[in-house]
Design a protein around this motif. Structure first.
Motif, PDB file in Angstrom:
ATOM      1  N   TYR A 120      10.927   2.388  -0.054  1.00  0.00           N
ATOM      2  CA  TYR A 120      10.619   2.979   1.792  1.00  0.00           C
ATOM      3  C   TYR A 120       9.115   2.731   1.548  1.00  0.00           C
ATOM      4  O   TYR A 120       8.524   2.076   2.740  1.00  0.00           O
ATOM      5  CB  TYR A 120      11.865   4.030   2.142  1.00  0.00           C
ATOM      6  N   ASP A 121       8.489   3.573   1.198  1.00  0.00           N
ATOM      7  CA  ASP A 121       6.860   3.842   1.624  1.00  0.00           C
ATOM      8  C   ASP A 121       6.626   2.081   1.866  1.00  0.00           C
ATOM      9  O   ASP A 121       5.466   2.146   2.261  1.00  0.00           O
ATOM     10  CB  ASP A 121       6.378   4.519   0.331  1.00  0.00           C
ATOM     11  N   ARG A 122       6.555   1.608   0.934  1.00  0.00           N
ATOM     12  CA  ARG A 122       6.242   0.695   0.364  1.00  0.00           C
ATOM     13  C   ARG A 122       6.945  -0.980   1.275  1.00  0.00           C
ATOM     14  O   ARG A 122       5.985  -1.649   1.294  1.00  0.00           O
ATOM     15  CB  ARG A 122       6.606  -0.473  -1.023  1.00  0.00           C
ATOM     16  N   PHE A 123       8.049  -0.498   1.488  1.00  0.00           N
ATOM     17  CA  PHE A 123       8.487  -1.840   2.398  1.00  0.00           C
ATOM     18  C   PHE A 123       7.631  -1.164   3.479  1.00  0.00           C
ATOM     19  O   PHE A 123       7.772  -2.592   4.064  1.00  0.00           O
ATOM     20  CB  PHE A 123       9.960  -1.346   3.077  1.00  0.00           C
ATOM     21  N   VAL A 124       7.199  -0.218   4.775  1.00  0.00           N
ATOM     22  CA  VAL A 124       6.711   0.268   5.389  1.00  0.00           C
ATOM     23  C   VAL A 124       5.169  -0.162   4.888  1.00  0.00           C
ATOM     24  O   VAL A 124       4.384  -1.636   6.424  1.00  0.00           O
ATOM     25  CB  VAL A 124       6.858   1.597   6.083  1.00  0.00           C
ATOM     26  N   ALA A 125       4.826  -0.710   3.834  1.00  0.00           N
ATOM     27  CA  ALA A 125       3.063  -0.215   3.905  1.00  0.00           C
ATOM     28  C   ALA A 125       2.744  -2.122   4.039  1.00  0.00           C
ATOM     29  O   ALA A 125       2.236  -2.200   4.757  1.00  0.00           O
ATOM     30  CB  ALA A 125       2.583  -0.041   2.546  1.00  0.00           C
ATOM     31  N   ILE A 126       3.642  -2.534   3.852  1.00  0.00           N
ATOM     32  CA  ILE A 126       3.488  -4.050   3.821  1.00  0.00           C
ATOM     33  C   ILE A 126       3.751  -4.516   4.446  1.00  0.00           C
ATOM     34  O   ILE A 126       3.878  -6.033   4.972  1.00  0.00           O
ATOM     35  CB  ILE A 126       4.618  -5.014   2.083  1.00  0.00           C
ATOM     36  N   CYS A 127       5.097  -3.890   4.944  1.00  0.00           N
ATOM     37  CA  CYS A 127       6.334  -4.647   6.500  1.00  0.00           C
ATOM     38  C   CYS A 127       5.617  -4.587   7.908  1.00  0.00           C
ATOM     39  O   CYS A 127       5.925  -5.496   8.765  1.00  0.00           O
ATOM     40  CB  CYS A 127       7.935  -5.198   6.324  1.00  0.00           C
ATOM     41  N   HIS A 128       5.094  -3.759   8.204  1.00  0.00           N
ATOM     42  CA  HIS A 128       4.627  -2.829   9.058  1.00  0.00           C
ATOM     43  C   HIS A 128       2.990  -1.710   8.224  1.00  0.00           C
ATOM     44  O   HIS A 128       3.385  -1.001   9.306  1.00  0.00           O
ATOM     45  CB  HIS A 128       5.340  -1.897   9.799  1.00  0.00           C
ATOM     46  N   SER A 223      10.257 -11.237   1.411  1.00  0.00           N
ATOM     47  CA  SER A 223      10.307 -12.136   2.220  1.00  0.00           C
ATOM     48  C   SER A 223       8.911 -11.582   2.681  1.00  0.00           C
ATOM     49  O   SER A 223       8.779 -13.008   3.633  1.00  0.00           O
ATOM     50  CB  SER A 223      11.443 -11.326   3.526  1.00  0.00           C
ATOM     51  N   SER A 224       8.023 -10.576   3.342  1.00  0.00           N
ATOM     52  CA  SER A 224       7.279 -10.310   4.047  1.00  0.00           C
ATOM     53  C   SER A 224       6.051 -11.329   3.533  1.00  0.00           C
ATOM     54  O   SER A 224       5.118 -12.359   3.621  1.00  0.00           O
ATOM     55  CB  SER A 224       6.756  -8.944   4.152  1.00  0.00           C
ATOM     56  N   ILE A 225       6.472 -11.277   1.663  1.00  0.00           N
ATOM     57  CA  ILE A 225       5.183 -11.773   1.151  1.00  0.00           C
ATOM     58  C   ILE A 225       4.943 -13.248   1.011  1.00  0.00           C
ATOM     59  O   ILE A 225       4.137 -13.872   1.119  1.00  0.00           O
ATOM     60  CB  ILE A 225       5.670 -11.270  -0.214  1.00  0.00           C
ATOM     61  N   CYS A 226       6.491 -14.076   1.322  1.00  0.00           N
ATOM     62  CA  CYS A 226       6.538 -15.381   1.110  1.00  0.00           C
ATOM     63  C   CYS A 226       5.888 -15.844   2.324  1.00  0.00           C
ATOM     64  O   CYS A 226       5.625 -16.723   2.480  1.00  0.00           O
ATOM     65  CB  CYS A 226       8.259 -15.245   1.151  1.00  0.00           C
ATOM     66  N   LYS A 236      -1.943  -8.945  -3.602  1.00  0.00           N
ATOM     67  CA  LYS A 236      -2.700  -8.347  -3.186  1.00  0.00           C
ATOM     68  C   LYS A 236      -1.253  -7.386  -3.015  1.00  0.00           C
ATOM     69  O   LYS A 236      -1.102  -5.614  -3.198  1.00  0.00           O
ATOM     70  CB  LYS A 236      -3.713  -8.038  -2.033  1.00  0.00           C
ATOM     71  N   ALA A 237      -0.757  -7.857  -2.051  1.00  0.00           N
ATOM     72  CA  ALA A 237       0.552  -7.223  -1.498  1.00  0.00           C
ATOM     73  C   ALA A 237       2.299  -6.881  -2.828  1.00  0.00           C
ATOM     74  O   ALA A 237       2.002  -6.193  -2.320  1.00  0.00           O
ATOM     75  CB  ALA A 237       1.372  -8.418  -0.292  1.00  0.00           C
ATOM     76  N   PHE A 238       1.578  -8.285  -3.610  1.00  0.00           N
ATOM     77  CA  PHE A 238       2.718  -7.809  -4.574  1.00  0.00           C
ATOM     78  C   PHE A 238       2.040  -6.525  -6.147  1.00  0.00           C
ATOM     79  O   PHE A 238       2.985  -5.889  -5.736  1.00  0.00           O
ATOM     80  CB  PHE A 238       2.551  -8.948  -5.721  1.00  0.00           C
ATOM     81  N   SER A 239       0.584  -6.664  -6.061  1.00  0.00           N
ATOM     82  CA  SER A 239       0.695  -5.778  -6.674  1.00  0.00           C
ATOM     83  C   SER A 239       0.566  -4.051  -6.820  1.00  0.00           C
ATOM     84  O   SER A 239       0.695  -3.297  -6.779  1.00  0.00           O
ATOM     85  CB  SER A 239      -1.452  -5.947  -7.608  1.00  0.00           C
ATOM     86  N   THR A 240       0.520  -3.974  -5.427  1.00  0.00           N
ATOM     87  CA  THR A 240       1.018  -2.778  -4.814  1.00  0.00           C
ATOM     88  C   THR A 240       2.124  -2.328  -4.794  1.00  0.00           C
ATOM     89  O   THR A 240       2.677  -1.419  -5.228  1.00  0.00           O
ATOM     90  CB  THR A 240       0.641  -2.416  -3.087  1.00  0.00           C
ATOM     91  N   CYS A 241       3.384  -3.089  -5.381  1.00  0.00           N
ATOM     92  CA  CYS A 241       4.185  -2.326  -5.376  1.00  0.00           C
ATOM     93  C   CYS A 241       5.247  -2.640  -7.127  1.00  0.00           C
ATOM     94  O   CYS A 241       5.630  -2.440  -7.055  1.00  0.00           O
ATOM     95  CB  CYS A 241       5.413  -3.512  -5.129  1.00  0.00           C
ATOM     96  N   ALA A 242       4.020  -3.535  -7.748  1.00  0.00           N
ATOM     97  CA  ALA A 242       4.000  -3.939  -9.476  1.00  0.00           C
ATOM     98  C   ALA A 242       4.777  -2.596 -10.218  1.00  0.00           C
ATOM     99  O   ALA A 242       5.858  -3.198 -10.513  1.00  0.00           O
ATOM    100  CB  ALA A 242       3.008  -4.446  -9.602  1.00  0.00           C
TER     101      ALA A 242
END
Length: 317
Positions: A120-128, A223-226, A236-242
């Motif tokens: 959820y933390d990664r979702f907020v960081a990338i999507c919002h 969806s947000s990364i795409c 950069k966005a994907f690396s924070t979740c890898a």
């Protein structure tokens, strides 16, 4: 053996991995090495996060909590197994077995919930991203961890109280290296229908719920990364979740492997071997996954090592 009341039961026998004496030193050395790596790796992550002010963010707060849980998770089972091998004993007291089972369920649940919270933390960081610090404020971060603790402890307490109500034979051999809930229920002499119902229902709700949350979060993240136009921005966005995605995959694949092996083969030995993956191997690998792929953690660890080296040189001088 005749069924007896639980008050007459004083001990269980943990059969472990092998009855062959020549393999015991190898098993002892292997598990001692993995346990020490687990302890030092996770404690280093906690030390790095707590000592570096740049890491005082929600993401690293959750990571420090995950490292603490992984340390406790493995410490619930491995030290007792090592002690039994060293003393050439398989005995664990009834009280010790119940206590071990209680803490194991608690920390396994916490692992599950924390991985969901981190998703959820990664979702907020990338999507919002613009609202990240507002949404993931210290109060919400602490509340999410607190709710995870309360839910895990209550879940464990329910199972523990139900097992305490079961009757066992006067001597019970557990074909495992620790007191697992499923094994305890299977070996009971009294009716275990309600225990099985509660166990499977809790697995679906408290196991499936966090997994559904993780899958939903990552569907939104993908969806947000795409939608990001630049390739560098996507990377950069994907690396924070890898790192988190790697840990999630390890944990759930290992857990699923345990239940599939026990359900398909009906072999206690294969189930015991598979359970090593999520009880020992996964917590041991987590610090490496997060530190090797994270520049902030590596910088904090180098800073800690540098300070220690400077102190040693100063003391010598």
């Amino acid at each position: 053996m005749e069924p007896g009341n639980i008050t007459q039961l004083s001990k269980f026998l943990l059969l472990g991995f092998s009855e062959r004496p020549e393999l015991q030193p190898l098993i002892f050395g292997l598990f001692l090495s993995m346990y020490l790596i687990n302890v030092f790796g996770n404690l280093l992550i906690i030390l790095a996060v707590s000592s570096d002010s740049h890491l005082h963010t929600p993401m690293y707060f959750f990571l420090a909590n995950l490292s603490f849980i992984d340390f406790c998770f493995t410490s619930t089972t491995v030290p007792k197994m090592l002690w039994n091998i060293q003393t050439q004993s398989k005995v664990i007291t009834y009280a010790g077995c119940i206590t071990q089972m209680n803490f194991f369920i608690t920390f396994a649940g916490m692992d599950d919930f924390l991985l969901s919270v981190m998703a959820y933390d990664r979702f907020v960081a990338i999507c919002h991203p613009l609202q990240y610090m507002v949404i993931m404020n210290p109060r919400l971060s602490g509340l999410l961890v607190l709710v995870s603790w309360v839910t895990s402890v209550l879940h464990s307490l329910v199972h523990t109280l139900m097992v305490l109500g079961l009757s066992f034979c006067t001597e019970v051999e557990i074909p495992h290296f620790f007191c697992e809930l499923n094994q305890m229920i299977q070996l009971a002499c009294s009716d275990t229908f309600l225990n099985n119902v509660v166990m499977h229902l809790a697995a679906m709700l408290l196991g499936g719920g966090p997994l559904a949350g993780i899958l939903y979060s990552y569907s939104k993240i993908v969806s947000s990364i795409c939608g990001i136009s630049s390739a560098q921005g996507k990377y950069k966005a994907f690396s924070t979740c890898a790192s988190h995605l790697s840990v999630v995959s390890l944990f759930y694949c290992a857990s699923l492997g345990v239940y599939l092996s026990s359900a398909v083969t009906q072999s206690s030995h294969s189930s015991t071997t598979a359970s090593v993956m999520y009880t020992v191997v996964t917590p041991m690998l987590n610090p490496f996954i997060y530190s090797l792929r994270n520049r902030d953690i590596k910088r904090a660890l180098k800073r800690i090592v540098g300070i220690q080296y400077y102190k040693n040189q100063t003391s010598k001088g």
